[in-house]
Design a protein around this motif. Structure first.
Motif, PDB file in Angstrom:
ATOM      1  N   UNK A   1      46.050  34.549  21.713  1.00 51.80           N
ATOM      2  CA  UNK A   1      46.061  34.931  23.121  1.00 51.80           C
ATOM      3  C   UNK A   1      45.434  33.906  24.041  1.00 51.80           C
ATOM      4  N   UNK A   2      45.846  32.687  23.927  1.00 52.46           N
ATOM      5  CA  UNK A   2      45.415  31.607  24.805  1.00 52.46           C
ATOM      6  C   UNK A   2      46.672  30.924  25.310  1.00 52.46           C
TER       7      UNK A   2
ATOM      8  N   UNK B   1      36.186  37.798  20.383  1.00 54.62           N
ATOM      9  CA  UNK B   1      34.825  37.315  20.626  1.00 54.62           C
ATOM     10  C   UNK B   1      34.471  37.747  22.049  1.00 54.62           C
ATOM     11  N   UNK B   2      33.568  38.719  22.198  1.00 58.74           N
ATOM     12  CA  UNK B   2      33.275  39.240  23.537  1.00 58.74           C
ATOM     13  C   UNK B   2      32.642  38.226  24.482  1.00 58.74           C
TER      14      UNK B   2
ATOM     15  N   UNK C   1      40.190  30.512  15.890  1.00 54.95           N
ATOM     16  CA  UNK C   1      40.715  30.555  17.256  1.00 54.95           C
ATOM     17  C   UNK C   1      40.662  31.985  17.767  1.00 54.95           C
ATOM     18  N   UNK C   2      40.516  32.148  19.055  1.00 58.62           N
ATOM     19  CA  UNK C   2      40.391  33.488  19.623  1.00 58.62           C
ATOM     20  C   UNK C   2      41.086  33.564  20.963  1.00 58.62           C
ATOM     21  N   UNK C   3      41.491  34.740  21.262  1.00 57.95           N
ATOM     22  CA  UNK C   3      41.665  35.907  20.402  1.00 57.95           C
ATOM     23  C   UNK C   3      42.982  35.799  19.638  1.00 57.95           C
ATOM     24  N   UNK C   4      43.077  36.540  18.570  1.00 61.21           N
ATOM     25  CA  UNK C   4      44.339  36.653  17.837  1.00 61.21           C
ATOM     26  C   UNK C   4      44.720  38.131  17.860  1.00 61.21           C
TER      27      UNK C   4
ATOM     28  N   UNK D   1      38.752  34.359  27.688  1.00 62.68           N
ATOM     29  CA  UNK D   1      40.160  34.532  27.308  1.00 62.68           C
ATOM     30  C   UNK D   1      40.304  35.728  26.367  1.00 62.68           C
ATOM     31  N   UNK D   2      39.341  35.882  25.488  1.00 57.97           N
ATOM     32  CA  UNK D   2      39.368  37.000  24.553  1.00 57.97           C
ATOM     33  C   UNK D   2      39.189  38.324  25.296  1.00 57.97           C
ATOM     34  N   UNK D   3      38.265  38.356  26.238  1.00 59.21           N
ATOM     35  CA  UNK D   3      38.060  39.573  27.038  1.00 59.21           C
ATOM     36  C   UNK D   3      39.316  39.902  27.847  1.00 59.21           C
TER      37      UNK D   3
END
Length: 118
Positions: free
Chosen positions: A107-108, A7-8, A94-97, A12-14
């Motif tokens: 990735x959290x 999710x841009x 949940x993000x990112x995976x 955390x995703x970035x």
């Protein structure tokens, strides 16, 4: 192949995308899936859940408004209902995976992805 469910709009995703593409993926192709634009199917979610292991709710964002409004915290809610909710409301994922070599991690924090490269 490395796949990142991303999710841009999420910091955390970035950060995870940057970590994977700069530090770990020098010789591997990386596919970035913006799951809010291209929601996963129930079958894709089941596969992802199997790779992650653990309870299905661990791969859900339980603090999202939709989670509460849909009554998903109730013990009577089945996994099939949870999968269906994620497909209809992808913000619940949940993000990112990150997926690599038949394994997946959330990735959290972003540093969690290091386990996929050890």
């Amino acid at each position: 192949m490395i796949t990142i469910y991303h999710n841009p709009r999420c910091s955390k995703s970035r950060a995870t995308c940057e970590l994977v593409t700069t530090a770990h993926a020098a010789n591997e192709p990386v596919e970035v899936v913006e799951y809010l634009k291209t929601p996963l199917t129930v079958e894709q979610l089941k596969t992802l859940h199997a790779l992650l292991g653990g309870p299905l709710r661990d791969m859900m964002r339980t603090n999202e408004t939709e989670y509460t409004e849909l009554g998903l915290a109730a013990e009577t809610v089945t996994d099939d209902q949870l999968y269906d909710a994620i497909t209809k409301h992808p913000i619940l994922l949940q993000r990112p995976i990150v997926v690599r070599d038949g394994r997946a991690v959330i990735g959290r924090p972003p540093e969690n992805v290091a386990a996929l490269f050890a």
